[in-house]
Design a protein around this motif. Structure first.
Motif, PDB file in Angstrom:
ATOM      1  N   ALA A 137     -72.141  81.095   5.623  1.00 24.02           N
ATOM      2  CA  ALA A 137     -71.023  81.660   6.394  1.00 24.02           C
ATOM      3  C   ALA A 137     -71.458  82.729   7.383  1.00 24.02           C
ATOM      4  CB  ALA A 137     -69.977  82.217   5.437  1.00 24.02           C
ATOM      5  N   GLU A 162     -69.237  91.060   7.881  1.00 20.04           N
ATOM      6  CA  GLU A 162     -68.120  90.487   8.624  1.00 20.04           C
ATOM      7  C   GLU A 162     -67.104  91.530   9.077  1.00 20.04           C
ATOM      8  OE1 GLU A 162     -66.690  87.315   5.978  1.00 20.04           O
ATOM      9  OE2 GLU A 162     -67.528  85.937   7.472  1.00 20.04           O
ATOM     10  N   SER A 178     -62.859  77.308   5.898  1.00 18.42           N
ATOM     11  CA  SER A 178     -63.141  76.561   7.132  1.00 18.42           C
ATOM     12  C   SER A 178     -64.342  77.109   7.874  1.00 18.42           C
ATOM     13  CB  SER A 178     -61.909  76.588   8.052  1.00 18.42           C
ATOM     14  OG  SER A 178     -61.742  77.871   8.650  1.00 18.42           O
ATOM     15  N   ARG A 179     -64.744  78.345   7.591  1.00 15.01           N
ATOM     16  CA  ARG A 179     -65.859  78.978   8.293  1.00 15.01           C
ATOM     17  C   ARG A 179     -67.181  78.822   7.549  1.00 15.01           C
ATOM     18  NH1 ARG A 179     -65.448  84.235   8.342  1.00 15.01           N
ATOM     19  NH2 ARG A 179     -66.612  84.533  10.273  1.00 15.01           N
ATOM     20  N   PHE A 219     -58.622  79.463   5.645  1.00 18.68           N
ATOM     21  CA  PHE A 219     -59.372  79.888   6.832  1.00 18.68           C
ATOM     22  C   PHE A 219     -60.786  80.298   6.461  1.00 18.68           C
ATOM     23  CE2 PHE A 219     -60.785  83.546   9.412  1.00 18.68           C
ATOM     24  CZ  PHE A 219     -60.984  82.890  10.623  1.00 18.68           C
ATOM     25  N   LEU A 220     -60.924  81.047   5.375  1.00 22.38           N
ATOM     26  CA  LEU A 220     -62.255  81.470   4.934  1.00 22.38           C
ATOM     27  C   LEU A 220     -63.141  80.265   4.635  1.00 22.38           C
ATOM     28  CD1 LEU A 220     -61.279  84.430   2.572  1.00 22.38           C
ATOM     29  CD2 LEU A 220     -62.380  84.599   4.813  1.00 22.38           C
TER      30      LEU A 220
END
Length: 250
Positions: free
Chosen positions: A247, A142, A208-209, A205-206
Motif C-alpha cells: 500500500a 500516510e 482498493s489502494r 476504499f482502504l
C-alpha cells in the motif's frame, strides 16, 4: 522442531487481532507465551483458544505497576525472556480542532509509555541475543485525517527501534519494528466505524489502494512477527518492516 522451541515470549495486547495471531503462531513453533490484555474475559478466552504453553496476565501497559506484575509472574515461574512483542496499542479518531488533553494522555499512555515500559522492565529478564519487536503502522507515512495522535505515537516505535537497537547491541539483542497496513482486526473496525455505512465505504476504499488486492489478515502479520522473533532474522536489527500488501510501497 519449531523455530521457537524452548523459548519464552511476551505478547502485549494479545487477546485479539495481531497480538492473538502472533501468540498462537509462537506457541505453534514451540514457545511458551505470556499474554497481556486489559479485559479479563477476552484474555481468558484467548488463552483457552490457544491452549497449551500460554499464560494470561491481565494488565494495562499504560500502568507501570501492571507491567511490573507481568514480569514478576514470569520471574516467579523461573523463566527468562527470549522474545518481546510490544503489540498493545490504541487509536481513536481525534481531528486537530477537537483534540483534548484526555486524547493526548490516552494515546501517549499506551502507545509510547506502554511500549517503553514493556521493553525497559523486560531488560533484567531478557536473554542475550533476544528479539524485541515493536508495533508501528503505515499510517505514520500516510497521514490519515483525524488520526494525528495515533500516527505520531506510532512513529515513536520506529524511532525506538533504531535507538534501542544501538543501546542493546552489546548484548546482541535485536530490536525491530513492524508496520502493518490495512489488517482485518477489531481495532481497524473500531477506528473506521465499520458498522456504519460510511465506515464500510472507508474500509472498501482502504482495500482498493492495496496492490495485492485484498485486506490483510492477522495471520499475515503473525508470520512476519515470527520471522523477526526467530533465528531466521539473526542479522536483522533496527529496521521497519512493512506488512501492507504494497500500500505505501508502490
Amino acid at each position: 522442531m519449531g523455530q521457537l522451541d524452548g523459548k519464552t515470549a511476551v505478547v502485549t495486547g494479545g487477546s485479539t487481532g495481531i497480538g492473538f495471531a502472533s501468540a498462537r503462531r509462537f506457541v505453534e513453533e514451540g514457545a511458551h507465551v505470556y499474554l497481556t490484555g486489559r479485559r479479563q474475559e477476552r484474555l481468558d478466552a484467548a488463552v483457552a483458544s490457544i491452549g497449551e504453553r500460554t499464560t494470561g496476565v491481565r494488565g494495562d501497559v499504560a500502568d507501570p505497576a501492571d507491567v511490573d506484575r507481568l514480569y514478576e509472574r514470569i520471574a516467579a515461574d523461573g523463566r527468562r525472556v527470549d522474545v518481546v512483542f510490544a503489540n498493545a496499542g490504541v487509536g481513536e479518531p481525534a481531528p486537530l480542532a477537537q483534540i483534548t488533553e484526555e486524547n493526548i494522555d490516552f494515546h501517549l499512555g499506551v502507545n509510547v509509555k506502554g511500549t517503553i515500559f514493556t521493553v525497559q522492565k523486560a531488560l533484567p529478564l531478557l536473554n542475550d541475543h533476544a528479539s524485541v519487536i515493536l508495533s508501528a503502522s503505515i499510517w505514520t507515512i500516510e497521514g490519515p485525517e483525524g488520526f494525528s495522535l495515533y500516527a505520531a505515537t506510532k512513529t515513536a516505535a520506529r524511532s525506538f527501534a533504531r535507538t534501542w537497537a544501538n543501546e542493546l547491541k552489546d548484548r546482541g539483542i535485536r530490536v525491530n519494528a513492524i508496520s502493518p497496513g490495512t489488517i482485518d482486526t477489531p481495532g481497524l473496525d473500531g477506528a473506521v466505524g465499520v458498522h456504519t455505512g460510511q465506515g464500510r465505504q472507508t474500509k472498501e476504499f482502504l482495500v482498493s489502494r492495496i496492490p495485492l488486492g485484498r485486506i490483510g489478515t492477522p495471520e499475515d502479520v503473525a508470520d512476519v512477527v515470527l520471522f523477526l522473533a526467530s533465528e531466521q532474522s539473526r542479522f536483522v536489527t533496527g529496521i521497519e518492516l512493512f506488512v501492507d500488501g504494497g500500500a505505501v510501497q508502490v
